[in-house]
Scaffold this motif. Structure first.
Motif, PDB file in Angstrom:
ATOM      1  N   SER A 188       0.826  -1.070   0.216  1.00  0.00           N
ATOM      2  CA  SER A 188       0.030  -0.050  -0.080  1.00  0.00           C
ATOM      3  C   SER A 188       0.816   1.204  -0.048  1.00  0.00           C
ATOM      4  O   SER A 188       0.317   2.605  -0.239  1.00  0.00           O
ATOM      5  N   ARG A 247      -5.776   1.575  -6.956  1.00  0.00           N
ATOM      6  CA  ARG A 247      -5.259   2.502  -6.059  1.00  0.00           C
ATOM      7  C   ARG A 247      -5.777   4.075  -5.839  1.00  0.00           C
ATOM      8  O   ARG A 247      -6.768   4.091  -6.789  1.00  0.00           O
ATOM      9  N   GLY A 280      -3.618   2.220   4.145  1.00  0.00           N
ATOM     10  CA  GLY A 280      -3.525   1.095   3.718  1.00  0.00           C
ATOM     11  C   GLY A 280      -2.838   0.103   4.469  1.00  0.00           C
ATOM     12  O   GLY A 280      -3.067  -1.099   4.444  1.00  0.00           O
ATOM     13  N   LEU A 317      -6.597  -1.135   1.777  1.00  0.00           N
ATOM     14  CA  LEU A 317      -6.456  -0.120   0.925  1.00  0.00           C
ATOM     15  C   LEU A 317      -5.300  -0.177   0.101  1.00  0.00           C
ATOM     16  O   LEU A 317      -4.052  -0.319   0.899  1.00  0.00           O
ATOM     17  N   MET A 318      -4.966   0.334  -0.985  1.00  0.00           N
ATOM     18  CA  MET A 318      -3.757   0.643  -1.792  1.00  0.00           C
ATOM     19  C   MET A 318      -3.677   2.106  -2.057  1.00  0.00           C
ATOM     20  O   MET A 318      -4.411   2.495  -3.107  1.00  0.00           O
TER      21      MET A 318
END
Length: 657
Positions: free
Chosen positions: A66, A454, A468, A473-474
């Motif tokens: 991330s 992303r 992240g 999440l990225m």
């Protein structure tokens, strides 16, 4: 042996009780926390979550998918993924409850007191004097302040007096240097400071070892000066070997990364801090010398000279008595730390810039950790002189009780410098609240197949930049003190979010506090806008034989800690691109068989053809495993020497009886 063990355990429990008393609002009431500053919450808390995720999967987090579009988690050192304390997170729920980080810091406070007590006790000081000096070091001054500002630095600093205690005992022990088991353990503990998360405490502790070597080695009838220097070098070598798994990854990463020194100032390899930054930026200003007498507001908290007014009085009493080696060690630590911290104001400050490793610490004021330890040492000596004075013998209990009570009271008052109410500052419970835009991003960026998109925020800290590490999440960016050169140069081609460079990076969603033209508005959260870049590809995409770029046809994607496993749909042919920078140590296999990693632009890729089913990209750096073998060898050898020493002690005891 059992009596010593019980004594060690008893002293640690005592300091744990004192820690709970001083920080009762954290430990018992739960109304305050150490995690209320930017570095503590945005960085240390987030990193702890990734380390926890790895521990729960039975591994160590070496990579971060991330951060900065994918980068080395272990390479920067500060996340401390190899620190064994992180393995305790295997039993915690993810994401981590913030109070667990507070609890971990409380145990490190007790560790600091434990180490300082035995360092002073090793110098034959009265037990109460050791308790007073250890209390000052543990709860007051520049070391204690680090806990709320940068927990990873504090946890490393907590080992400082313990390293000195074991090293000092090693100096007093006879026999060949290489067979001195205490010397090996002092080196291992010194290396442990690197593994705990930062080079700065290691550097300053190494200089403290140099000062105590000089204090004990010059004109000593116990040990020759040259042997003492040899032991110092040996301890340094052992520390380097023990920390080799971390150091090898850090040297590789920093060898091709930019390092930020605050603001827009950054360095390139070999990361020499500019003199104008080192000597003029984060230093102890002359007016802050007044903090010796009062706990001043403002200035650099970590640069305070304050070590309680009671401690100052005790130090003055020590000055009136005959000097010994311990005094010169404490005085040397204090003087050296202040002169270095004053930066360009002193000649020593200028010279320190070119001293080995010292110039790598971008904030000279951080050397004040040495001042705190030296001041606590001299205060303990002053207390000792009071307690052993024959004319005051009948008042000894009153003096001991009164002095310790005063120091503990001042430590309790100083607690306000280290914790804040949960409702103030940046406590993770509010900073990482999973609601609004973060919750929406987690839904949008994670596709049903497991492939991902992303996101990027404008400005970068509009939402927690390291989210992240806490949620699924990225991001394209994040927040660290460093960034790999390949991805920075990729961004630098065109920082405009409209750029086609971001299409192949997987950047699909933008978060902004201002309206942005040219993007599809998905939703508005109060003053935050969420936009979609409709042409962006996911992180895993395919360059087919016709030269077209399209989302990778995958059945499922399993994101591990240091690997990603991709199950392809049938009859896939072309170049499968994994949109993260290529980096040494990555390998790829197709249906269990190794295959060469290709590079498309700066991204990792692999050729696939009809019949290929499962593709796995994995980060398995050989240097890490080689370093781990060396570190384990050092640990086993130290244990062997300790067992041999223990057996010799039993034999001597049997012979004497």
């Amino acid at each position: 042996m059992s009596a010593k063990l019980f004594k060690f355990i008893g002293v640690y429990i005592l300091f744990l009780i004192l820690t709970v008393f001083v920080f009762h609002r954290v430990a018992l009431q739960g109304t305050h926390s150490f995690l209320n500053h930017w570095d503590a919450t945005a960085q240390s808390y987030a990193w702890s979550n990734l380390n926890a995720k790895a521990a729960q999967n039975g591994t160590v987090a070496l990579w971060d998918f991330s951060m900065n579009s994918g980068g080395s988690h272990a390479g920067e050192m500060q996340p401390a993924p190899m620190y064994p304390i992180n393995w305790l997170w295997a039993f915690a729920e993810y994401p981590l409850a913030p109070w667990l980080i507070d609890l971990r810091l409380l145990f490190h406070f007790a560790l600091a007191g434990f180490g300082m007590y035995f360092f002073l006790r090793g110098n034959q000081l009265h037990g109460v004097a050791c308790l007073v000096g250890a209390t000052i070091f543990t709860f007051v001054g520049s070391v204690a302040i680090r806990a709320g500002a940068q927990p990873n630095i504090y946890e490393s600093l907590a080992y400082m007096p313990l390293v000195l205690a074991v090293y000092q005992a090693a100096l007093r022990r006879g026999g060949p240097v290489w067979r001195n088991h205490l010397l090996w353990w002092s080196g291992i503990l010194l290396g442990f400071m690197i593994i705990a998360g930062h080079m700065q405490p290691y550097i300053h502790t190494a200089y403290a070892l140099g000062i105590i070597t000089l204090a004990m080695g010059i004109q000593s009838d116990r040990i020759s000066f040259f042997k003492a220097i040899g032991m110092l070098l040996m301890a340094g070598l052992i520390s380097a070997l023990f920390s080799l798994p971390q150091m090898l990854l850090s040297m590789q990463y920093l060898g091709d990364a930019f390092r930020w020194l605050g603001g827009d100032v950054m360095t390139k390899p070999p990361h020499i801090v500019p003199f104008e930054v080192y000597a003029y930026s984060q230093i102890l200003e002359p007016w802050e010398l007044g903090s010796l007498f009062f706990n001043l507001e403002g200035g650099h908290g970590e640069g305070t000279l304050f070590f309680t007014q009671t401690g100052l009085v005790l130090a003055v009493l020590c000055l009136l008595q005959r000097r010994n080696r311990l005094f010169w060690f404490g005085a040397g630590m204090m003087i050296f730390a202040v002169l270095v911290s004053l930066g360009h104001y002193t000649v020593v400050g200028w010279i320190s810039y070119v001293m080995p490793l010292m110039g790598q610490v971008r904030e000279p004021v951080r050397a004040m950790c040495m001042f705190t330890l030296g001041a606590a040492t001299i205060a303990a000596m002053g207390c000792h002189l009071l307690l052993v004075r024959e004319t005051l013998k009948r008042w000894r209990l009153v003096i001991a009780t009164g002095v310790f009570a005063l120091v503990l009271f001042e430590s309790y008052i100083f607690e306000n410098n280290r914790t804040m109410p949960l409702a103030e500052g940046m406590h993770p419970s509010t900073y990482y609240a999973k609601e609004g835009v973060i919750e929406e991003l987690e839904l949008l960026t994670n596709l049903p197949s497991g492939n991902r998109y992303r996101y990027q925020a404008f400005p970068n800290d509009l939402i927690p930049p390291n989210s992240g590490n806490v949620y699924e999440l990225m991001g394209t960016r994040g927040h660290r003190a460093t960034m790999g050169r390949p991805i920075f140069n990729y961004f630098a081609r065109d920082w405009d979010p409209h750029s086609a460079n971001y299409d192949v990076l997987g950047l699909r969603y933008l978060v902004s506090n201002e309206r942005m033209e040219g993007f599809k508005e998905v939703r508005k959260f109060d003053d935050v806008y969420l936009y979609e870049r409709e042409g962006a590809l996911p992180v895993l995409w395919l360059l087919n034989e016709q030269g077209e770029k399209l989302a990778a046809p995958v059945e499922s994607v399993d994101w591990g800690v240091n690997s990603v496993r991709i199950t392809l749909e049938a009859e896939v042919s072309g170049l499968l691109v994994f949109a993260q920078p290529d980096y040494p140590g990555w390998v790829v296999s197709v249906d269990g068989l190794p295959r060469d990693i290709e590079v498309w632009d700066i991204f990792q890729a692999v050729m696939v053809s009809p019949g290929d089913s499962i593709v796995e990209f994995a980060y398995r750096p050989k240097r890490f495993f080689a370093g781990l073998l060396v570190a384990l060898g050092v640990l086993l050898f130290a244990m062997l020497l300790s067992w041999r020493s223990f057996k010799e002690g039993l034999n001597h005891a049997s012979a004497a009886s």
